[in-house]
Design a protein around this motif. Structure first.
Motif, PDB file in Angstrom:
ATOM      1  N   HIS A  50       0.745  -1.090   0.151  1.00  0.00           N
ATOM      2  CA  HIS A  50      -0.016   0.074   0.014  1.00  0.00           C
ATOM      3  C   HIS A  50       0.517   1.141  -0.052  1.00  0.00           C
ATOM      4  CE1 HIS A  50       0.737   0.747   4.181  1.00  0.00           C
ATOM      5  NE2 HIS A  50       0.795  -1.148   4.131  1.00  0.00           N
ATOM      6  N   PRO A  51       0.446   1.975  -0.445  1.00  0.00           N
ATOM      7  CA  PRO A  51       1.059   4.002  -0.342  1.00  0.00           C
ATOM      8  C   PRO A  51       1.636   3.963   0.676  1.00  0.00           C
ATOM      9  CG  PRO A  51      -0.641   3.896  -1.599  1.00  0.00           C
ATOM     10  CD  PRO A  51      -0.500   2.947  -0.739  1.00  0.00           C
ATOM     11  N   VAL A  52       3.104   4.476   1.018  1.00  0.00           N
ATOM     12  CA  VAL A  52       3.149   4.561   2.646  1.00  0.00           C
ATOM     13  C   VAL A  52       4.009   5.925   1.745  1.00  0.00           C
ATOM     14  CG1 VAL A  52       4.846   4.882   4.365  1.00  0.00           C
ATOM     15  CG2 VAL A  52       3.593   2.583   3.397  1.00  0.00           C
ATOM     16  N   VAL A  53       3.444   7.425   2.603  1.00  0.00           N
ATOM     17  CA  VAL A  53       4.538   8.726   2.672  1.00  0.00           C
ATOM     18  C   VAL A  53       5.140   9.173   4.531  1.00  0.00           C
ATOM     19  CG1 VAL A  53       4.328  11.669   1.986  1.00  0.00           C
ATOM     20  CG2 VAL A  53       3.059   9.546   0.441  1.00  0.00           C
ATOM     21  N   HIS A  54       6.742   9.261   4.101  1.00  0.00           N
ATOM     22  CA  HIS A  54       7.048   9.759   5.417  1.00  0.00           C
ATOM     23  C   HIS A  54       7.381  10.707   5.617  1.00  0.00           C
ATOM     24  CE1 HIS A  54      10.527   9.569   8.592  1.00  0.00           C
ATOM     25  NE2 HIS A  54      10.040   8.605   9.034  1.00  0.00           N
ATOM     26  N   LEU A  55       6.861  11.846   6.176  1.00  0.00           N
ATOM     27  CA  LEU A  55       7.853  13.679   6.243  1.00  0.00           C
ATOM     28  C   LEU A  55       9.095  13.412   7.571  1.00  0.00           C
ATOM     29  CD1 LEU A  55       4.668  15.198   5.503  1.00  0.00           C
ATOM     30  CD2 LEU A  55       5.608  14.093   4.052  1.00  0.00           C
ATOM     31  N   ARG A  56      10.079  13.950   6.810  1.00  0.00           N
ATOM     32  CA  ARG A  56      10.394  14.247   7.844  1.00  0.00           C
ATOM     33  C   ARG A  56      11.104  16.516   7.852  1.00  0.00           C
ATOM     34  NH1 ARG A  56      15.369  11.123   9.905  1.00  0.00           N
ATOM     35  NH2 ARG A  56      13.663   9.793  11.099  1.00  0.00           N
ATOM     36  N   PHE A  57      10.650  16.901   9.069  1.00  0.00           N
ATOM     37  CA  PHE A  57      10.985  18.537   8.835  1.00  0.00           C
ATOM     38  C   PHE A  57      12.349  19.287   8.803  1.00  0.00           C
ATOM     39  CE2 PHE A  57       6.784  16.165  10.087  1.00  0.00           C
ATOM     40  CZ  PHE A  57       5.610  17.241   9.087  1.00  0.00           C
TER      41      PHE A  57
END
Length: 304
Positions: free
Chosen positions: A238-245
């Motif tokens: 499934h789609p996965v998005v990982h955000l780092r700020f």
């Protein structure tokens, strides 16, 4: 005891309008919680200062409600936050947090499950995306996006579909901005290019669009293709998005897990680290990004 500890500061979080309202609200929410803890004040006591409930304080400290300037001023007084620089920065953040979210111009057309991601991704320093079925939303052409959206929402009015298409295709603009643009590392399965969306012409133009973006955004966009040969070792499903700020001390990593009609968000450090490791492993097994353009040229010939 509180006086013996260093008071928390918000000065490390800059006033950056391009990051969006949600990032400012979330950073300020966490700061208010730290200020309350430093002052040794319980949530119930804090609530009395603004004539509200303990639940209201909880929502304020989790970034789940609009921060009223008068309430913030009262709480800062109760927490003994008197430094002019600190209060000045907080005033800026409160003002920025009250602005419309990035998805609000599109109204009800913006999927509820996607709104937290849409609201926070402008503040990301780095985005890792894995897509097993389709070209990632940021990189879709308008015609490709419209076909995909119509397939999922066959009864949606044309006007609403148009709003969704605009919302999806304009997300790429954050990579084009001059002030602190995020870096997008997108990984997609090789089968994405074998799965026909619309006509062969739609696929041809979509791949040409990807090649153009790689050329235009060579320092902001890194695209990798995961071949089927990686097998189960790279399968996520499934789609996965990982955000780092940009400011991890104020904004913790966010993980978005997409499902058919819902989404799950993970922000605990253990979850973030686990998905970071999964995505890193997938990136390591995918074809290196400097070979992607050549692969796309080969695929383009198949659709020509």
């Amino acid at each position: 005891m509180a006086a013996d500890r260093k008071a928390p500061s918000i000065l490390g979080f800059p006033h950056r309008p391009e990051w969006g309202a949600a990032a400012h609200r979330k950073a300020l929410a966490g700061h208010l919680r730290r200020c309350r803890d430093h002052a040794g004040i319980a949530p119930r006591q804090a609530a009395r200062h603004i004539h509200a409930s303990e639940a209201t304080i909880s929502r304020m400290e989790n970034g789940q409600t609009t921060l009223k300037p008068a309430d913030v001023e009262s709480l800062l007084g109760a927490y003994a936050v008197h430094d002019p620089q600190e209060r000045g920065r907080i005033t800026e953040l409160v003002r920025e947090a009250a602005k419309p979210e990035t998805w609000q111009p599109y109204g009800s057309a913006a999927p509820v499950t996607l709104r937290p991601l849409l609201a926070m991704e402008p503040a990301a320093r780095r985005i890792i995306s894995y897509e097993p079925q389709l070209v990632p939303g940021w990189l879709q052409t308008e015609e490709y996006a419209e076909i995909v959206i119509r397939a999922v929402h066959p009864t949606m009015p044309t006007s609403e579909i148009a709003k969704l298409v605009a919302l999806r295709t304009r997300r790429i603009e954050m990579l084009r901005r001059t002030a602190s643009p995020p870096v997008l590392l997108a990984v997609m399965d090789s089968e994405v290019f074998r799965r026909q969306v619309g006509t062969p012409g739609v696929m041809y133009r979509q791949i040409k669009h990807l090649l153009a973006l790689l050329e235009e955004l060579r320092y902001q966009l890194y695209l990798q293709i995961a071949p089927l040969t990686i097998g189960a070792a790279g399968a996520i499903g499934h789609p996965v998005v990982h955000l780092r700020f940009f400011t991890p001390q104020y904004l913790s990593d966010m993980v978005y897990l997409e499902q058919y009609e819902e989404a799950v968000y993970r922000e605990k450090p253990a979850d973030s680290e686990r998905y970071q490791a999964i995505l890193n492993n997938l990136c390591g097994m995918a074809t290196p990004y400097d070979q992607t353009a050549a692969l796309l040229e080969d695929v383009l010939a198949d659709w020509r």
